[in-house]
Design a protein around this motif. Sequence first.
Motif, PDB file in Angstrom:
ATOM      1  N   THR A   1      57.094  36.127  50.526  1.00  0.00           N
ATOM      2  CA  THR A   1      58.040  35.037  50.763  1.00  0.00           C
ATOM      3  C   THR A   1      57.737  33.911  49.797  1.00  0.00           C
ATOM      4  O   THR A   1      56.620  33.388  49.762  1.00  0.00           O
ATOM      5  CB  THR A   1      57.941  34.529  52.208  1.00  0.00           C
ATOM      6  OG1 THR A   1      58.178  35.617  53.107  1.00  0.00           O
ATOM      7  CG2 THR A   1      58.945  33.418  52.457  1.00  0.00           C
ATOM      8  N   ILE A   2      58.743  33.531  48.988  1.00  0.00           N
ATOM      9  CA  ILE A   2      58.596  32.449  48.016  1.00  0.00           C
ATOM     10  C   ILE A   2      59.733  31.460  48.237  1.00  0.00           C
ATOM     11  O   ILE A   2      60.915  31.828  48.150  1.00  0.00           O
ATOM     12  CB  ILE A   2      58.610  32.987  46.567  1.00  0.00           C
ATOM     13  CG1 ILE A   2      57.465  33.983  46.350  1.00  0.00           C
ATOM     14  CG2 ILE A   2      58.517  31.845  45.567  1.00  0.00           C
ATOM     15  CD1 ILE A   2      57.444  34.586  44.966  1.00  0.00           C
ATOM     16  N   ASN A   3      59.378  30.222  48.564  1.00  0.00           N
ATOM     17  CA  ASN A   3      60.377  29.173  48.838  1.00  0.00           C
ATOM     18  C   ASN A   3      61.383  29.609  49.899  1.00  0.00           C
ATOM     19  O   ASN A   3      62.582  29.373  49.785  1.00  0.00           O
ATOM     20  CB  ASN A   3      61.108  28.773  47.549  1.00  0.00           C
ATOM     21  CG  ASN A   3      60.176  28.174  46.513  1.00  0.00           C
ATOM     22  OD1 ASN A   3      59.207  27.478  46.865  1.00  0.00           O
ATOM     23  ND2 ASN A   3      60.452  28.435  45.249  1.00  0.00           N
ATOM     24  N   GLY A   4      60.867  30.309  50.928  1.00  0.00           N
ATOM     25  CA  GLY A   4      61.706  30.715  52.039  1.00  0.00           C
ATOM     26  C   GLY A   4      62.518  31.965  51.814  1.00  0.00           C
ATOM     27  O   GLY A   4      63.211  32.421  52.723  1.00  0.00           O
ATOM     28  N   ALA A   5      62.487  32.539  50.622  1.00  0.00           N
ATOM     29  CA  ALA A   5      63.268  33.739  50.323  1.00  0.00           C
ATOM     30  C   ALA A   5      62.335  34.923  50.094  1.00  0.00           C
ATOM     31  O   ALA A   5      61.200  34.767  49.620  1.00  0.00           O
ATOM     32  CB  ALA A   5      64.134  33.512  49.079  1.00  0.00           C
TER      33      ALA A   5
ATOM     34  N   ALA B   1      49.614  31.688  48.408  1.00  0.00           N
ATOM     35  CA  ALA B   1      49.790  30.373  49.030  1.00  0.00           C
ATOM     36  C   ALA B   1      48.513  29.858  49.672  1.00  0.00           C
ATOM     37  O   ALA B   1      48.202  28.675  49.607  1.00  0.00           O
ATOM     38  CB  ALA B   1      50.921  30.440  50.066  1.00  0.00           C
ATOM     39  N   ASP B   2      47.767  30.747  50.346  1.00  0.00           N
ATOM     40  CA  ASP B   2      46.537  30.323  50.998  1.00  0.00           C
ATOM     41  C   ASP B   2      45.651  31.546  51.187  1.00  0.00           C
ATOM     42  O   ASP B   2      46.041  32.680  50.900  1.00  0.00           O
ATOM     43  CB  ASP B   2      46.796  29.621  52.336  1.00  0.00           C
ATOM     44  CG  ASP B   2      47.607  30.486  53.296  1.00  0.00           C
ATOM     45  OD1 ASP B   2      47.297  31.693  53.407  1.00  0.00           O
ATOM     46  OD2 ASP B   2      48.546  29.975  53.926  1.00  0.00           O
ATOM     47  N   GLU B   3      44.435  31.313  51.678  1.00  0.00           N
ATOM     48  CA  GLU B   3      43.460  32.394  51.784  1.00  0.00           C
ATOM     49  C   GLU B   3      43.817  33.411  52.863  1.00  0.00           C
ATOM     50  O   GLU B   3      43.247  34.515  52.892  1.00  0.00           O
ATOM     51  CB  GLU B   3      42.075  31.814  52.053  1.00  0.00           C
ATOM     52  CG  GLU B   3      41.967  31.084  53.376  1.00  0.00           C
ATOM     53  CD  GLU B   3      40.604  30.463  53.578  1.00  0.00           C
ATOM     54  OE1 GLU B   3      40.339  29.989  54.697  1.00  0.00           O
ATOM     55  OE2 GLU B   3      39.815  30.457  52.632  1.00  0.00           O
ATOM     56  N   ASP B   4      44.734  33.091  53.752  1.00  0.00           N
ATOM     57  CA  ASP B   4      45.168  34.046  54.777  1.00  0.00           C
ATOM     58  C   ASP B   4      46.311  34.933  54.313  1.00  0.00           C
ATOM     59  O   ASP B   4      46.788  35.777  55.087  1.00  0.00           O
ATOM     60  CB  ASP B   4      45.582  33.298  56.047  1.00  0.00           C
ATOM     61  CG  ASP B   4      44.405  32.597  56.713  1.00  0.00           C
ATOM     62  OD1 ASP B   4      43.313  33.183  56.718  1.00  0.00           O
ATOM     63  OD2 ASP B   4      44.586  31.467  57.195  1.00  0.00           O
TER      64      ASP B   4
ATOM     65  N   GLU C   1      49.421  34.408  53.955  1.00  0.00           N
ATOM     66  CA  GLU C   1      50.564  34.350  54.855  1.00  0.00           C
ATOM     67  C   GLU C   1      51.892  34.578  54.133  1.00  0.00           C
ATOM     68  O   GLU C   1      52.884  34.949  54.762  1.00  0.00           O
ATOM     69  CB  GLU C   1      50.584  32.992  55.563  1.00  0.00           C
ATOM     70  CG  GLU C   1      49.416  32.823  56.542  1.00  0.00           C
ATOM     71  CD  GLU C   1      49.449  31.493  57.249  1.00  0.00           C
ATOM     72  OE1 GLU C   1      50.313  30.664  56.884  1.00  0.00           O
ATOM     73  OE2 GLU C   1      48.629  31.269  58.160  1.00  0.00           O
ATOM     74  N   ASP C   2      51.938  34.372  52.813  1.00  0.00           N
ATOM     75  CA  ASP C   2      53.176  34.594  52.078  1.00  0.00           C
ATOM     76  C   ASP C   2      53.345  36.045  51.641  1.00  0.00           C
ATOM     77  O   ASP C   2      54.410  36.422  51.163  1.00  0.00           O
ATOM     78  CB  ASP C   2      53.235  33.683  50.848  1.00  0.00           C
ATOM     79  CG  ASP C   2      52.072  33.919  49.907  1.00  0.00           C
ATOM     80  OD1 ASP C   2      50.940  34.064  50.408  1.00  0.00           O
ATOM     81  OD2 ASP C   2      52.281  33.953  48.678  1.00  0.00           O
ATOM     82  N   VAL C   3      52.310  36.875  51.806  1.00  0.00           N
ATOM     83  CA  VAL C   3      52.378  38.287  51.408  1.00  0.00           C
ATOM     84  C   VAL C   3      52.674  39.122  52.647  1.00  0.00           C
ATOM     85  O   VAL C   3      51.844  39.248  53.541  1.00  0.00           O
ATOM     86  CB  VAL C   3      51.063  38.743  50.737  1.00  0.00           C
ATOM     87  CG1 VAL C   3      51.157  40.211  50.350  1.00  0.00           C
ATOM     88  CG2 VAL C   3      50.762  37.879  49.518  1.00  0.00           C
ATOM     89  N   ARG C   4      53.862  39.711  52.692  1.00  0.00           N
ATOM     90  CA  ARG C   4      54.279  40.483  53.871  1.00  0.00           C
ATOM     91  C   ARG C   4      53.833  41.937  53.770  1.00  0.00           C
ATOM     92  O   ARG C   4      53.421  42.542  54.756  1.00  0.00           O
ATOM     93  CB  ARG C   4      55.796  40.401  54.021  1.00  0.00           C
ATOM     94  CG  ARG C   4      56.326  38.978  54.200  1.00  0.00           C
ATOM     95  CD  ARG C   4      57.844  38.943  54.190  1.00  0.00           C
ATOM     96  NE  ARG C   4      58.393  39.765  55.264  1.00  0.00           N
ATOM     97  CZ  ARG C   4      59.656  40.157  55.314  1.00  0.00           C
ATOM     98  NH1 ARG C   4      60.498  39.818  54.340  1.00  0.00           N
ATOM     99  NH2 ARG C   4      60.096  40.885  56.312  1.00  0.00           N
ATOM    100  N   HIS C   5      53.952  42.533  52.586  1.00  0.00           N
ATOM    101  CA  HIS C   5      53.591  43.931  52.408  1.00  0.00           C
ATOM    102  C   HIS C   5      53.006  44.125  51.006  1.00  0.00           C
ATOM    103  O   HIS C   5      53.371  43.421  50.064  1.00  0.00           O
ATOM    104  CB  HIS C   5      54.794  44.868  52.571  1.00  0.00           C
ATOM    105  CG  HIS C   5      55.561  44.661  53.836  1.00  0.00           C
ATOM    106  ND1 HIS C   5      56.694  43.886  53.908  1.00  0.00           N
ATOM    107  CD2 HIS C   5      55.334  45.120  55.095  1.00  0.00           C
ATOM    108  CE1 HIS C   5      57.142  43.857  55.145  1.00  0.00           C
ATOM    109  NE2 HIS C   5      56.347  44.602  55.890  1.00  0.00           N
ATOM    110  N   VAL C   6      52.121  45.115  50.903  1.00  0.00           N
ATOM    111  CA  VAL C   6      51.542  45.531  49.624  1.00  0.00           C
ATOM    112  C   VAL C   6      51.803  47.027  49.464  1.00  0.00           C
ATOM    113  O   VAL C   6      51.514  47.815  50.369  1.00  0.00           O
ATOM    114  CB  VAL C   6      50.027  45.249  49.564  1.00  0.00           C
ATOM    115  CG1 VAL C   6      49.430  45.782  48.270  1.00  0.00           C
ATOM    116  CG2 VAL C   6      49.761  43.756  49.698  1.00  0.00           C
TER     117      VAL C   6
END
Length: 324
Positions: free
Chosen positions: A181-185, A218-221, A223-228
């Motif tokens: 997710t980048i800028n809500g998209a 975005a951060d160490e958790d 949270e912006d990465v949904r799938h790899v």
Amino acid sequence: ATPVKAAQVRVSVAEKTKTLDVYGRRIWQGQKSGDPAPFTVMPVDWAHAYGGPDFPENPLGCGRARDAQGARAVPNILPEGYALRSPDEPCPPAGLAAYGSAWPQRTRHFGPFDQSWLIDRWPYYPHGTSLEYGLTAPADQRLNRFFTGDEPVVVHNMHPTESRQETRLPGLRLRLFLNRTINGANAFQERPCHADTLWLFPERRTGILAWRNLTTVADEDLEDVRHVLLDVELLAAQPRPVAHYQKLLAGTLAPPTPEQKAASPAPAPPAPETSPPPPPPTPPRPCRRTPRPRPNRRAATSGPAGSSPTACPPGNRPNPLRHR
């Protein structure tokens, strides 16, 4: 195997070749080295190279201190063509294994661990740290490029029955995709991966080739990465288009359609119970996640530091030399 007093090991990977001289056990006799004892197997590790507890460049080595019997050993592993002339002559440590994380060959690439680091960066590396800290192999084993993935590999005198081993890297291409997710998209992106680290296990006739990617998140958790999504392709084949992998991920995540559910076999009925059911589980105790200290920063990286290829066995796996 026929015992010998000395031999050489040689490892060639792509355009790099490294040779080490290997000797049987020797003892200093005054200012002269004694004759080597015959051997058939000698570990090629840092413990048999020059060094000692008082030598930061190789605290695991030998040749500087006397043993319990008062004898002072001559290092078994030496650089090619190197001859020690006296027991007090320092010698560059020679080996194929990785440097320790606290050895000066690596720690000199750290930035300062000062008050600013403690306030702003702890527990991460200080500002000014070079990515070269992540290069664990000796400098003479590093390429000035990434591996292509199909380079030739030749190893001499590091297997009990094969004096020469010859092969190539597996000829694979690693594909890495992030659904994030980048800028809500939602964004489906391919991230470049490079083969940069090679471990060899000649006595087992195998090796490990590692690929690496460095991505800002975005951060160490994460949270912006949904799938790899990871896949491997043959180098000889044309790379598949990104759309192929995007469709593959969408098909994996999509719920089954009514037609697919109808085509699926019905689940088998449960087996009859032949023993009394177990007692009910103890109700879980409430727990609370302890928050981790976070430094004052906005970005983290997904992956260890390191940007150049290495070719070496790992430090905790000594590779025995056997001479035919």
